[in-house]
Design a protein around this motif. Sequence first.
Motif, PDB file in Angstrom:
ATOM      1  N   GLU A  28       0.825  -1.205   0.000  1.00 34.57           N
ATOM      2  CA  GLU A  28       0.000   0.000   0.000  1.00 34.57           C
ATOM      3  C   GLU A  28       0.860   1.255   0.000  1.00 34.57           C
ATOM      4  N   PHE A  29       1.953   1.205   0.788  1.00 38.36           N
ATOM      5  CA  PHE A  29       2.847   2.359   0.876  1.00 38.36           C
ATOM      6  C   PHE A  29       4.279   1.912   0.588  1.00 38.36           C
ATOM      7  N   ILE A  30       5.046   2.819   0.022  1.00 36.86           N
ATOM      8  CA  ILE A  30       6.467   2.546  -0.207  1.00 36.86           C
ATOM      9  C   ILE A  30       7.210   2.621   1.118  1.00 36.86           C
ATOM     10  N   ARG A  31       8.129   1.703   1.331  1.00 43.74           N
ATOM     11  CA  ARG A  31       8.882   1.624   2.585  1.00 43.74           C
ATOM     12  C   ARG A  31      10.368   1.835   2.280  1.00 43.74           C
ATOM     13  N   TYR A  32      11.012   2.675   3.095  1.00 43.36           N
ATOM     14  CA  TYR A  32      12.434   2.978   2.916  1.00 43.36           C
ATOM     15  C   TYR A  32      13.207   2.515   4.154  1.00 43.36           C
ATOM     16  N   SER A  33      14.293   1.821   3.927  1.00 33.25           N
ATOM     17  CA  SER A  33      15.181   1.448   5.041  1.00 33.25           C
ATOM     18  C   SER A  33      16.613   1.708   4.618  1.00 33.25           C
ATOM     19  N   LEU A  34      17.419   2.145   5.564  1.00 35.92           N
ATOM     20  CA  LEU A  34      18.803   2.529   5.270  1.00 35.92           C
ATOM     21  C   LEU A  34      19.756   1.851   6.245  1.00 35.92           C
ATOM     22  N   ASN A  59      31.972   9.967   1.808  1.00 32.13           N
ATOM     23  CA  ASN A  59      33.050   9.216   1.166  1.00 32.13           C
ATOM     24  C   ASN A  59      33.678   8.184   2.089  1.00 32.13           C
ATOM     25  N   ASP A  60      33.456   8.322   3.406  1.00 30.37           N
ATOM     26  CA  ASP A  60      34.083   7.384   4.343  1.00 30.37           C
ATOM     27  C   ASP A  60      33.113   6.310   4.834  1.00 30.37           C
ATOM     28  N   SER A  61      31.950   6.178   4.172  1.00 30.46           N
ATOM     29  CA  SER A  61      30.990   5.146   4.553  1.00 30.46           C
ATOM     30  C   SER A  61      30.215   4.697   3.322  1.00 30.46           C
ATOM     31  N   VAL A  62      29.538   3.570   3.478  1.00 29.56           N
ATOM     32  CA  VAL A  62      28.688   3.026   2.408  1.00 29.56           C
ATOM     33  C   VAL A  62      27.243   3.099   2.871  1.00 29.56           C
ATOM     34  N   SER A  63      26.367   3.540   1.998  1.00 24.77           N
ATOM     35  CA  SER A  63      24.937   3.619   2.312  1.00 24.77           C
ATOM     36  C   SER A  63      24.168   2.634   1.445  1.00 24.77           C
ATOM     37  N   TRP A  64      23.409   1.776   2.121  1.00 26.28           N
ATOM     38  CA  TRP A  64      22.530   0.824   1.417  1.00 26.28           C
ATOM     39  C   TRP A  64      21.096   1.250   1.684  1.00 26.28           C
ATOM     40  N   LEU A  65      20.473   1.817   0.654  1.00 23.66           N
ATOM     41  CA  LEU A  65      19.083   2.251   0.731  1.00 23.66           C
ATOM     42  C   LEU A  65      18.214   1.194   0.064  1.00 23.66           C
ATOM     43  N   ASN A  66      17.327   0.591   0.834  1.00 21.43           N
ATOM     44  CA  ASN A  66      16.424  -0.430   0.289  1.00 21.43           C
ATOM     45  C   ASN A  66      15.017   0.154   0.183  1.00 21.43           C
ATOM     46  N   ILE A  67      14.418   0.003  -0.991  1.00 25.94           N
ATOM     47  CA  ILE A  67      13.079   0.538  -1.245  1.00 25.94           C
ATOM     48  C   ILE A  67      12.135  -0.628  -1.541  1.00 25.94           C
ATOM     49  N   ASP A  68      11.100  -0.765  -0.722  1.00 23.62           N
ATOM     50  CA  ASP A  68      10.068  -1.791  -0.927  1.00 23.62           C
ATOM     51  C   ASP A  68       8.824  -1.117  -1.473  1.00 23.62           C
ATOM     52  N   GLY A  69       8.397  -1.554  -2.662  1.00 23.76           N
ATOM     53  CA  GLY A  69       7.223  -0.949  -3.303  1.00 23.76           C
ATOM     54  C   GLY A  69       7.647  -0.113  -4.494  1.00 23.76           C
ATOM     55  N   LEU A  70       7.134  -0.464  -5.677  1.00 25.79           N
ATOM     56  CA  LEU A  70       7.574   0.209  -6.906  1.00 25.79           C
ATOM     57  C   LEU A  70       6.408   0.814  -7.687  1.00 25.79           C
ATOM     58  N   HIS A  71       5.276   1.009  -7.027  1.00 24.29           N
ATOM     59  CA  HIS A  71       4.046   1.335  -7.746  1.00 24.29           C
ATOM     60  C   HIS A  71       3.809   2.833  -7.914  1.00 24.29           C
ATOM     61  N   GLU A  72       4.730   3.687  -7.467  1.00 25.19           N
ATOM     62  CA  GLU A  72       4.527   5.135  -7.577  1.00 25.19           C
ATOM     63  C   GLU A  72       5.640   5.741  -8.431  1.00 25.19           C
ATOM     64  N   PRO A  73       5.409   5.892  -9.738  1.00 26.19           N
ATOM     65  CA  PRO A  73       6.449   6.413 -10.639  1.00 26.19           C
ATOM     66  C   PRO A  73       6.972   7.784 -10.232  1.00 26.19           C
ATOM     67  N   GLU A  74       6.075   8.654  -9.726  1.00 24.58           N
ATOM     68  CA  GLU A  74       6.522  10.010  -9.377  1.00 24.58           C
ATOM     69  C   GLU A  74       7.521   9.994  -8.222  1.00 24.58           C
ATOM     70  N   VAL A  75       7.374   9.041  -7.292  1.00 25.57           N
ATOM     71  CA  VAL A  75       8.320   8.924  -6.179  1.00 25.57           C
ATOM     72  C   VAL A  75       9.684   8.492  -6.686  1.00 25.57           C
ATOM     73  N   LEU A  76       9.705   7.503  -7.568  1.00 29.48           N
ATOM     74  CA  LEU A  76      10.986   7.031  -8.116  1.00 29.48           C
ATOM     75  C   LEU A  76      11.602   8.074  -9.041  1.00 29.48           C
ATOM     76  N   ASN A  77      10.761   8.869  -9.666  1.00 27.29           N
ATOM     77  CA  ASN A  77      11.283   9.949 -10.507  1.00 27.29           C
ATOM     78  C   ASN A  77      12.008  10.982  -9.653  1.00 27.29           C
ATOM     79  N   ARG A  78      11.434  11.331  -8.485  1.00 29.71           N
ATOM     80  CA  ARG A  78      12.115  12.263  -7.574  1.00 29.71           C
ATOM     81  C   ARG A  78      13.418  11.659  -7.064  1.00 29.71           C
ATOM     82  N   LEU A  79      13.403  10.352  -6.799  1.00 31.24           N
ATOM     83  CA  LEU A  79      14.603   9.685  -6.316  1.00 31.24           C
ATOM     84  C   LEU A  79      15.712   9.761  -7.363  1.00 31.24           C
ATOM     85  N   SER A  80      15.343   9.625  -8.640  1.00 28.65           N
ATOM     86  CA  SER A  80      16.359   9.702  -9.698  1.00 28.65           C
ATOM     87  C   SER A  80      17.002  11.084  -9.734  1.00 28.65           C
ATOM     88  N   ASP A  81      16.224  12.130  -9.458  1.00 30.64           N
ATOM     89  CA  ASP A  81      16.783  13.486  -9.393  1.00 30.64           C
ATOM     90  C   ASP A  81      17.679  13.649  -8.168  1.00 30.64           C
TER      91      ASP A  81
END
Length: 354
Positions: A28-34, A59-81
């Motif tokens: 139902e909602f997109i979930r973000y975990s880091l 630069n001194d750390s690694v970030s793993w952003l996991n996104i659950d839910g792909l049904h909102e194109p506008e959200v992923l479009n903002r993420l690409s920006d």
Amino acid sequence: MARFLKSKKESIGLSPYDLKFLGEQKLEFIRYSLINYNEHRLEEKELAASEEALNYLSNDSVSWLNIDGLHEPEVLNRLSDQFDLEKLIVADVLDTHRRPKVHEYDNCIFISTKMLQFDNDDEEITSENLAFVFNKNVLISFQERVGDVFTPVRERLRKNRKRLRGSKADYLAFVLLDVVIDNYIHIISRLGEKIEELDDELIEQPSSDSLEKINKYKVEISYLRKIIKPCREMIINLCKLDSELVDKQVMMHFHELKHNIDLANEAVDNYREILSDQLNIFHTTVAYKLNDVLKMLTIFSVIFIPITFIAGVYGTNFDHIPELHYKYSYFVMWLVIIAVVVIMIVYFKRKKWL
């Protein structure tokens, strides 16, 4: 819904740059975990929006952003920006029916594949689209639903395994792909156990249930082939990359993935052949049992033909039959019948028909 080829009418004629979700909404909602980490520290957070992850880029750390839910194109479009990603990457992520692929862009590498789950109750394999985008210090993973096979990776990060905590995002990408392919092998082995259990059943007591199981397992094996063979192509292409974003040592690990995916591919082909052999065994065993039944019926028919003939002759309605008033005629008839039966059985045994 079809499992082997999924396509929606609205996808016909779309431009590669059109951002439209092509798949089934599973959340139902997109979930973000880091997870943000280096050799000395690790931080895990649930985020309200993807832009919060920008505060952890370093630069001194690694970030793993996991996104659950792909049904909102506008959200992923903002993420690409926000993360300076090509629009083609977002279009590929939104198309959950796309074949596994790898593509190198100027500032990142994109990988898509399939993640499998095995339902032990229904004995059915399900899949979801899985995509990674990574550069030196950031890896973003895209999943269709909550729940994955990456728990061992998260545990390794928490336990401060130095090889993983001290490496960049390219090594994290290798570890995640390695877990995905290991899970392929695990699922194949679980399905293989059930296929091998059919052997004794087919020889001892084949039934319609046996045939139903064979057909069901053939569908699941074909579904596995549909996923694993394109994944193998993707791994081969991944091993051919010559990118500054992938360390040479990590590239050697990517070559290890090829051995694992080859193992999975060979196992699937082997079980496919086993199922074909089992189908032949089923038909052969059923035909053999039917032949046994027909043989016994034929033998009984052949034995009773002369008996019927004797009874027919003896029971004819003539006025003058020589043995009609003979005291022991009935017993003589039975003696002849028994003698005929015994002689025929002995004859059949000598011919090895019995």
